[in-house]
Design a protein around this motif. Structure first.
Motif, short mmCIF file in Angstrom:
data_model
loop_
_atom_site.label_atom_id
_atom_site.label_comp_id
_atom_site.label_asym_id
_atom_site.label_seq_id
_atom_site.Cartn_x
_atom_site.Cartn_y
_atom_site.Cartn_z
N ASP A 1 0.89 -1.35 -0.04
CA ASP A 1 0.05 -0.02 -0.13
C ASP A 1 0.82 1.29 -0.14
O ASP A 1 1.62 1.64 0.77
CB ASP A 1 -0.74 -0.04 1.22
CG ASP A 1 -1.89 1.18 1.36
OD1 ASP A 1 -1.88 2.12 0.38
OD2 ASP A 1 -2.73 1.28 1.89
N GLN A 2 1.12 1.76 -1.06
CA GLN A 2 1.91 2.93 -1.22
C GLN A 2 1.39 4.32 -0.57
O GLN A 2 2.30 5.05 0.17
CB GLN A 2 1.95 3.48 -2.80
CG GLN A 2 3.07 4.55 -3.12
CD GLN A 2 3.19 4.73 -4.57
OE1 GLN A 2 2.70 3.90 -5.38
NE2 GLN A 2 3.97 5.63 -5.02
N LYS A 3 0.26 4.45 -0.24
CA LYS A 3 -0.29 5.55 0.30
C LYS A 3 0.09 5.76 1.83
O LYS A 3 0.26 6.75 2.56
CB LYS A 3 -1.86 5.60 0.19
CG LYS A 3 -2.54 5.93 -0.97
CD LYS A 3 -3.71 6.10 -1.18
CE LYS A 3 -4.32 6.52 -2.49
NZ LYS A 3 -5.90 6.23 -2.55
N THR A 4 0.15 4.32 2.53
CA THR A 4 0.41 4.25 3.87
C THR A 4 1.77 3.96 4.25
O THR A 4 2.27 3.80 5.45
CB THR A 4 -0.76 3.21 4.93
OG1 THR A 4 -0.47 2.05 4.04
CG2 THR A 4 -2.13 4.01 4.56
N SER A 5 2.47 3.34 3.31
CA SER A 5 3.81 2.95 3.24
C SER A 5 4.68 3.85 3.94
O SER A 5 4.69 5.01 3.35
CB SER A 5 4.44 2.48 2.05
OG SER A 5 5.81 2.24 2.21
N ASP A 6 5.68 3.58 4.82
CA ASP A 6 6.82 4.49 5.13
C ASP A 6 8.16 4.06 4.99
O ASP A 6 9.34 4.82 5.39
CB ASP A 6 6.74 5.01 6.78
CG ASP A 6 6.85 3.66 7.86
OD1 ASP A 6 6.58 2.77 7.09
OD2 ASP A 6 6.78 3.96 8.76
N ILE A 7 8.17 2.67 4.51
CA ILE A 7 9.33 2.12 4.20
C ILE A 7 9.38 1.39 2.63
O ILE A 7 8.17 0.82 2.47
CB ILE A 7 9.99 1.11 5.38
CG1 ILE A 7 10.13 1.62 6.70
CG2 ILE A 7 11.15 0.18 4.82
CD1 ILE A 7 11.42 2.49 6.59
N ILE A 8 10.48 1.42 1.99
CA ILE A 8 10.36 0.99 0.76
C ILE A 8 11.76 -0.09 0.73
O ILE A 8 12.56 0.46 0.91
CB ILE A 8 10.75 1.68 -0.44
CG1 ILE A 8 9.61 2.85 -0.47
CG2 ILE A 8 10.80 1.34 -1.80
CD1 ILE A 8 9.77 3.93 -1.43
N VAL A 9 11.52 -1.43 0.59
CA VAL A 9 12.30 -2.58 0.22
C VAL A 9 12.70 -2.72 -1.14
O VAL A 9 11.81 -2.89 -1.89
CB VAL A 9 11.72 -3.67 0.95
CG1 VAL A 9 12.62 -4.96 0.74
CG2 VAL A 9 11.32 -3.56 2.48
N ARG A 10 13.91 -2.23 -1.42
CA ARG A 10 14.54 -2.31 -2.81
C ARG A 10 15.17 -3.81 -2.88
O ARG A 10 16.08 -4.05 -2.36
CB ARG A 10 15.02 -1.21 -3.07
CG ARG A 10 14.41 0.06 -3.15
CD ARG A 10 14.96 1.05 -3.83
NE ARG A 10 16.29 1.78 -3.31
CZ ARG A 10 16.92 2.89 -3.43
NH1 ARG A 10 16.16 3.64 -4.21
NH2 ARG A 10 17.90 3.04 -3.08
N LEU A 11 14.60 -4.58 -3.83
CA LEU A 11 15.25 -5.74 -4.10
C LEU A 11 16.06 -5.73 -5.44
O LEU A 11 15.73 -5.24 -6.44
CB LEU A 11 14.24 -6.96 -4.41
CG LEU A 11 13.31 -7.20 -3.18
CD1 LEU A 11 12.33 -8.58 -3.49
CD2 LEU A 11 13.84 -7.59 -1.97
#
Length: 431
Positions: free
Chosen positions: A14-24
């Protein structure tokens, strides 16, 4: 935010509520961004908790992955969002569970690790999957006990009980067989052979008195059944029917199987003794004139088993007194000598005739007979060799080697005797 609240209000990706992005990031530099939530990652993974505890961590978490385990990374992140009681139901294959377990161990996700262990302990594996599971559980310590309990070796008593039960089923000595008993019996015979294939515990089992007692009972039953079926041949009014030979085939196969496994249990002497005991009766039946042109399959099988008996005795694996060895040889040598040309003639006359003594069988029997003869007393050797040279079938078995050795030994023995007598005579004169 507590764990339960996080699970209810946050959704993976959920991009709207996300506060962390895990980049693979894979080895080719390709990057996939997965929108996540710090509350979920911190509560469910010690790895992520440690990462995010750094004030300078930022909103990005970089993780290196390969093409083969990319989906496992994504699945692991999805599982972090599920309540503990839903994790087990979300696993759907051994391959996936192994891949997720690898990552759950690396990222210190205790709930997912426990669920993967519980899943893998309860489902069937392929051999290659088991090897990978074993490598994994070596890293887990006490957590892996459920899986280890499934694959660890059983104790000697349990192994012995399984072996005895399988052997009784394999020899039909454990009671009545169900309608599908023949298939289970064949399977039991295969598994008994497999269990005798060099396992560390097997020498202890095969020297156990109870195991040997059970095997001897089975051997006795197999021989008794064979004798009974063999005797029934001569009271059968329709000997030409194929079903007649089919009827005796199971007990004959059981005897052949016993002959193959008994050397591994050091009980081949019991088989040889039983075979020698019934040999006269067996030959009396199969040489009955009513069977002159029948039961070729049975006759070849009898020769094959006799060959194994002759090998065991001839090469010293089974020790018998000289009179017993002489009797065994004099009983079967004429029959083998007679059957070889008859079978060869049938092969030449009938294109589809499949019952024959192949080259390997002929050579093994001939070698065993030569070895057996050479271990007999000289006078018994002379009797057998004289009989061999009187017969028309002098080509098989070819006892030339035994004859040459006998001649050499006889001359040497005579020379030694003469020299001994001369020494005695000289000593007498000197007195």
């Amino acid at each position: 935010m507590d764990q339960t609240g996080a699970v209810k209000t946050c959704k993976f990706g959920d991009q709207k509520t996300s506060d962390i992005i895990v980049r693979l990031r894979n080895h080719e530099g390709k990057t996939e961004c997965l929108y996540s939530h710090s509350s979920i990652l911190t509560n469910k993974s010690r790895f992520f908790a440690d990462w995010l505890s750094n004030p300078d961590s930022g909103i990005y978490i970089e993780i290196q992955c390969s093409e083969s385990n990319y989906n496992h990374h994504v699945n692991l992140l999805r599982l972090l969002y599920l309540p503990a009681d839903s994790l087990l139901d979300s696993l759907n294959s051994v391959k996936s569970a192994i891949g997720i377990l690898h990552l759950a161990i690396a990222f210190h996700c205790e709930e997912i690790t426990n669920s993967c262990i519980q899943y893998l302990e309860a489902v069937p594996w392929e051999d290659e999957e088991e090897e990978e599971i074993l490598k994994l559980v070596s890293k887990l310590g006490p957590m892996a006990m459920p899986i280890l309990a499934r694959i660890q070796p059983v104790d000697l008593s349990a192994t012995k009980n399984v072996f005895i039960s399988a052997f009784r089923f394999a020899t039909s000595t454990g009671g009545q067989c169900p309608p599908f008993g023949d298939e289970l019996k064949a399977s039991a015979q295969e598994q008994v052979e497999f269990m005798l294939g060099g396992d560390e515990d097997i020498p202890l089992i095969t020297t156990d008195d109870e195991v040997k007692s059970v095997v001897r009972v089975g051997l006795s039953k197999v021989f008794s059944s064979f004798e009974k079926e063999l005797l029934s041949l001569l009271v059968n009014s329709n000997l030409s029917a194929e079903t007649t030979e089919d009827k005796i085939s199971p007990s004959l196969s059981d005897m052949e199987w016993m002959c193959n496994i008994l050397p591994k249990i050091e009980l081949m002497k019991d088989f040889v003794s039983c075979w020698a005991e019934i040999s006269g009766k067996v030959l009396e039946i199969v040489e009955d004139q009513r069977l002159n042109h029948l039961m070729w399959g049975l006759k070849v099988k009898l020769i094959e088993m006799t060959g194994k008996v002759l090998e065991a005795v001839g090469y010293g694996n089974v020790i018998l007194p000289a009179p017993c060895r002489v009797q065994l040889l004099k009983t079967w040598l004429p029959y083998i000598r007679k059957m070889k040309p008859l079978l060869d003639a049938k092969v030449n006359e009938e294109a589809g005739f499949t019952h024959k003594m192949d080259d390997d069988l002929c050579q093994s029997i001939e070698g065993a007979i030569v070895s057996l003869i050479l271990a007999l007393p000289s006078n018994d050797q002379a009797d057998i060799l004289a009989d061999w040279m009187k017969t028309e079938q002098v080509k098989y078995p070819d006892l030339t080697e035994a004859f040459e050795v006998w001649c050499y030994r006889t001359k040497s023995a005579k020379r030694r005797l003469t020299e001994g007598l001369n020494r005695v005579s000289d000593a007498t004169h000197s007195l």
